[in-house]
Structure formats: C-alpha cells, structure tokens
Design a protein around this motif. Structure first.
Motif, PDB file in Angstrom:
ATOM      1  N   GLU A  68     -46.586  51.307  31.159  1.00 22.59           N
ATOM      2  CA  GLU A  68     -46.844  49.955  31.732  1.00 22.59           C
ATOM      3  C   GLU A  68     -46.539  49.628  32.759  1.00 22.59           C
ATOM      4  OE1 GLU A  68     -45.057  47.611  28.676  1.00 22.59           O
ATOM      5  OE2 GLU A  68     -47.034  47.259  27.872  1.00 22.59           O
ATOM      6  N   TYR A  69     -46.465  49.619  33.673  1.00 25.19           N
ATOM      7  CA  TYR A  69     -45.736  49.050  35.277  1.00 25.19           C
ATOM      8  C   TYR A  69     -45.025  48.119  35.108  1.00 25.19           C
ATOM      9  CZ  TYR A  69     -45.579  47.068  39.897  1.00 25.19           C
ATOM     10  OH  TYR A  69     -45.607  47.111  41.090  1.00 25.19           O
ATOM     11  N   THR A  70     -43.488  48.724  35.923  1.00 28.45           N
ATOM     12  CA  THR A  70     -42.717  47.673  35.031  1.00 28.45           C
ATOM     13  C   THR A  70     -42.432  46.263  35.954  1.00 28.45           C
ATOM     14  OG1 THR A  70     -41.358  48.862  37.547  1.00 28.45           O
ATOM     15  CG2 THR A  70     -40.709  50.724  35.000  1.00 28.45           C
ATOM     16  N   MET A  71     -42.812  46.572  36.533  1.00 33.15           N
ATOM     17  CA  MET A  71     -43.028  45.230  37.587  1.00 33.15           C
ATOM     18  C   MET A  71     -43.920  43.231  36.890  1.00 33.15           C
ATOM     19  SD  MET A  71     -40.320  45.820  39.299  1.00 33.15           S
ATOM     20  CE  MET A  71     -40.106  44.211  40.749  1.00 33.15           C
ATOM     21  N   GLY A  72     -44.822  44.729  35.605  1.00 38.48           N
ATOM     22  CA  GLY A  72     -45.942  43.942  35.596  1.00 38.48           C
ATOM     23  C   GLY A  72     -45.380  42.191  34.075  1.00 38.48           C
ATOM     24  N   THR A  73     -46.569  41.538  34.257  1.00 37.02           N
ATOM     25  CA  THR A  73     -45.855  40.649  33.473  1.00 37.02           C
ATOM     26  C   THR A  73     -46.714  40.702  32.172  1.00 37.02           C
ATOM     27  OG1 THR A  73     -47.465  39.230  34.749  1.00 37.02           O
ATOM     28  CG2 THR A  73     -46.015  38.718  35.599  1.00 37.02           C
ATOM     29  N   TRP A  74     -46.989  39.170  31.094  1.00 31.11           N
ATOM     30  CA  TRP A  74     -47.689  39.646  30.478  1.00 31.11           C
ATOM     31  C   TRP A  74     -49.180  39.919  30.093  1.00 31.11           C
ATOM     32  CZ3 TRP A  74     -52.055  36.262  30.176  1.00 31.11           C
ATOM     33  CH2 TRP A  74     -52.012  35.691  31.274  1.00 31.11           C
ATOM     34  N   THR A  75     -49.579  40.351  31.920  1.00 30.00           N
ATOM     35  CA  THR A  75     -51.235  40.945  32.005  1.00 30.00           C
ATOM     36  C   THR A  75     -50.803  42.144  32.134  1.00 30.00           C
ATOM     37  OG1 THR A  75     -51.094  41.127  34.105  1.00 30.00           O
ATOM     38  CG2 THR A  75     -51.988  38.995  33.241  1.00 30.00           C
ATOM     39  N   ASN A  76     -50.211  42.988  31.476  1.00 30.44           N
ATOM     40  CA  ASN A  76     -49.968  44.163  31.581  1.00 30.44           C
ATOM     41  C   ASN A  76     -51.334  45.264  30.787  1.00 30.44           C
ATOM     42  OD1 ASN A  76     -48.519  46.672  33.135  1.00 30.44           O
ATOM     43  ND2 ASN A  76     -46.056  45.725  32.405  1.00 30.44           N
ATOM     44  N   HIS A  77     -50.806  46.442  30.438  1.00 38.35           N
ATOM     45  CA  HIS A  77     -52.108  46.932  30.161  1.00 38.35           C
ATOM     46  C   HIS A  77     -51.503  47.504  28.744  1.00 38.35           C
ATOM     47  CE1 HIS A  77     -50.650  49.852  33.155  1.00 38.35           C
ATOM     48  NE2 HIS A  77     -50.484  51.055  31.687  1.00 38.35           N
ATOM     49  N   THR A  78     -52.077  47.826  27.687  1.00 43.39           N
ATOM     50  CA  THR A  78     -52.056  49.013  26.473  1.00 43.39           C
ATOM     51  C   THR A  78     -51.979  50.884  27.668  1.00 43.39           C
ATOM     52  OG1 THR A  78     -53.764  48.934  25.705  1.00 43.39           O
ATOM     53  CG2 THR A  78     -52.384  47.162  25.203  1.00 43.39           C
ATOM     54  N   PRO A  79     -50.570  51.195  27.063  1.00 39.24           N
ATOM     55  CA  PRO A  79     -50.920  53.368  27.657  1.00 39.24           C
ATOM     56  C   PRO A  79     -51.632  53.627  27.775  1.00 39.24           C
ATOM     57  CG  PRO A  79     -48.640  52.426  26.905  1.00 39.24           C
ATOM     58  CD  PRO A  79     -49.530  50.727  26.309  1.00 39.24           C
ATOM     59  N   ARG A  80     -52.275  53.465  25.835  1.00 36.44           N
ATOM     60  CA  ARG A  80     -53.314  54.231  25.599  1.00 36.44           C
ATOM     61  C   ARG A  80     -54.633  53.913  25.273  1.00 36.44           C
ATOM     62  NH1 ARG A  80     -51.334  60.022  25.302  1.00 36.44           N
ATOM     63  NH2 ARG A  80     -49.675  60.052  24.243  1.00 36.44           N
ATOM     64  N   ARG A  81     -55.363  53.212  26.709  1.00 36.88           N
ATOM     65  CA  ARG A  81     -55.999  52.822  25.730  1.00 36.88           C
ATOM     66  C   ARG A  81     -57.551  53.906  26.563  1.00 36.88           C
ATOM     67  NH1 ARG A  81     -59.594  49.600  29.817  1.00 36.88           N
ATOM     68  NH2 ARG A  81     -58.686  50.228  31.561  1.00 36.88           N
ATOM     69  N   THR A  82     -58.433  52.980  26.078  1.00 34.97           N
ATOM     70  CA  THR A  82     -60.225  53.906  26.053  1.00 34.97           C
ATOM     71  C   THR A  82     -60.361  53.885  27.469  1.00 34.97           C
ATOM     72  OG1 THR A  82     -60.137  54.229  23.770  1.00 34.97           O
ATOM     73  CG2 THR A  82     -61.771  54.564  25.547  1.00 34.97           C
ATOM     74  N   ARG A  83     -60.399  54.729  28.488  1.00 32.66           N
ATOM     75  CA  ARG A  83     -60.792  54.133  29.263  1.00 32.66           C
ATOM     76  C   ARG A  83     -62.544  54.915  30.220  1.00 32.66           C
ATOM     77  NH1 ARG A  83     -55.892  54.961  29.035  1.00 32.66           N
ATOM     78  NH2 ARG A  83     -54.469  53.559  30.099  1.00 32.66           N
ATOM     79  N   LYS A  84     -62.786  54.316  30.688  1.00 31.06           N
ATOM     80  CA  LYS A  84     -64.773  54.224  30.586  1.00 31.06           C
ATOM     81  C   LYS A  84     -65.062  55.284  32.423  1.00 31.06           C
ATOM     82  CE  LYS A  84     -68.971  52.605  31.794  1.00 31.06           C
ATOM     83  NZ  LYS A  84     -70.069  51.682  31.640  1.00 31.06           N
ATOM     84  N   LEU A  85     -65.015  56.677  31.929  1.00 35.39           N
ATOM     85  CA  LEU A  85     -65.611  57.271  32.762  1.00 35.39           C
ATOM     86  C   LEU A  85     -66.657  56.938  33.791  1.00 35.39           C
ATOM     87  CD1 LEU A  85     -63.888  61.046  31.713  1.00 35.39           C
ATOM     88  CD2 LEU A  85     -63.065  59.070  33.422  1.00 35.39           C
ATOM     89  N   LEU A  86     -66.729  56.569  35.120  1.00 40.46           N
ATOM     90  CA  LEU A  86     -68.249  56.338  36.023  1.00 40.46           C
ATOM     91  C   LEU A  86     -68.922  57.640  36.369  1.00 40.46           C
ATOM     92  CD1 LEU A  86     -66.295  53.936  38.091  1.00 40.46           C
ATOM     93  CD2 LEU A  86     -67.354  53.352  35.823  1.00 40.46           C
ATOM     94  N   LEU A  87     -69.890  58.229  36.199  1.00 39.61           N
ATOM     95  CA  LEU A  87     -71.025  59.296  36.762  1.00 39.61           C
ATOM     96  C   LEU A  87     -72.288  58.593  36.563  1.00 39.61           C
ATOM     97  CD1 LEU A  87     -69.233  61.542  33.768  1.00 39.61           C
ATOM     98  CD2 LEU A  87     -69.177  62.470  36.286  1.00 39.61           C
ATOM     99  N   HIS A  88     -72.356  59.717  37.448  1.00 42.39           N
ATOM    100  CA  HIS A  88     -74.492  59.711  37.528  1.00 42.39           C
ATOM    101  C   HIS A  88     -74.448  59.668  36.152  1.00 42.39           C
ATOM    102  CE1 HIS A  88     -74.131  58.844  41.854  1.00 42.39           C
ATOM    103  NE2 HIS A  88     -73.221  59.691  41.938  1.00 42.39           N
TER     104      HIS A  88
END
Length: 158
Positions: A68-88
């Motif tokens: 998590e971003y140390t200066m973030g607020t309640w809008t911070n992300h979850t550390p191990r979420r699944t992220r989408k990769l962008l490919l052709h």
C-alpha cells in the motif's frame, strides 16, 4: 514538466531464470490504480510468487505484491489483487495455444517504467528439473573458470 524517457527497472525476478527455461518473452502493459503506480515509483514491489494466467481471452497477473502507498487514504489498493495485463489479441491467442500445449507457464521476469508507463516483461517458460539446475550451475562455473584462466594467461601468470 518534461516527459519521462527511457527504461527504469522497478523490480526483477532473478529466481525465475534459475527455476525456469525461458522460451519466449513478451512486453505487456498492466492495468493499475493510482496508488499502485505511486508505490511503484517508490520502487516497492515483489514478483516472488507471481504468475500469469489466461482466462476467457484475457491475461491476468496473480500474486504480484505491491504494498500500500504510505501516503494513501481510504482509496488505497489491496496489495495482492489480480491485475489485468494488456497484450495484443494475436499475442494472447498465441499464449493460449502455447500454455494449453504442454507444461508451459507464464512467469513475470521484471517490471519497469518505459516512457512513463509501467510494463511487465512476461516469459513463456518451462520448469527446470533439479538435474537441469545442477547442469546450468556446473556450466556457469566452467565458463567462469575458463574466463579466469584466460585472464591469467593474458597477464602472463599461468
């Protein structure tokens, strides 16, 4: 404000090159939240247990840890979420065929900023067996010894 140029490595997965035989590499964009990018700009991420999967025609990066971003607020992300990769689309179809084929997996090798955007170097890899790892270590040691001997010979010290 000038636009960022070049390539700045955030994190690399050195263990992947030891555990896998790399067959092919791809450069993929990654869909991130704002606090994730800010955390990456601080150089904080871990690719240790991460891998990619192809589900329903989309490539997803799993187990990537971005703290998590140390200066973030309640809008911070979850550390191990699944992220989408962008490919052709063609690359995704190629990856679908290769991963269904035989024991191949998708492993992230590194994350970096390229012209201000976060990119992931993704490898199509086959897992090494224990004897393969020993062979590659022995080969590397032999190459190192050859280089030492050549250096000694060049200096005149046999």
């Amino acid at each position: 404000m000038s636009k960022e140029q070049g390539r700045k490595v955030i994190v690399s997965n050195r263990k992947a090159r030891h555990d896998y035989t790399i067959l092919d590499t791809y450069e993929a964009g990654i869909a991130l939240m704002g606090t994730e990018v800010k955390s990456l700009r601080e150089g904080r991420a871990s690719l240790v247990d991460s891998f990619a999967t192809v589900d329903d025609g989309e490539v997803w990066l799993r187990n990537l840890h971005i703290p998590e971003y140390t200066m973030g607020t309640w809008t911070n992300h979850t550390p191990r979420r699944t992220r989408k990769l962008l490919l052709h689309k063609g690359e995704i179809l190629r990856l679908i065929g290769k991963t269904k084929e035989s024991g191949l997996s998708l492993v992230p090798l590194s994350m970096y900023f390229k012209d201000g955007k976060v990119k992931v170097e993704l490898a199509l890899a086959r897992g090494k067996k224990a004897y393969d790892k020993r062979q590659s270590l022995a080969k590397r040691d032999a190459q190192r010894e050859i280089a030492r001997a050549a250096g000694r010979a060049a200096k005149g010290r046999w």
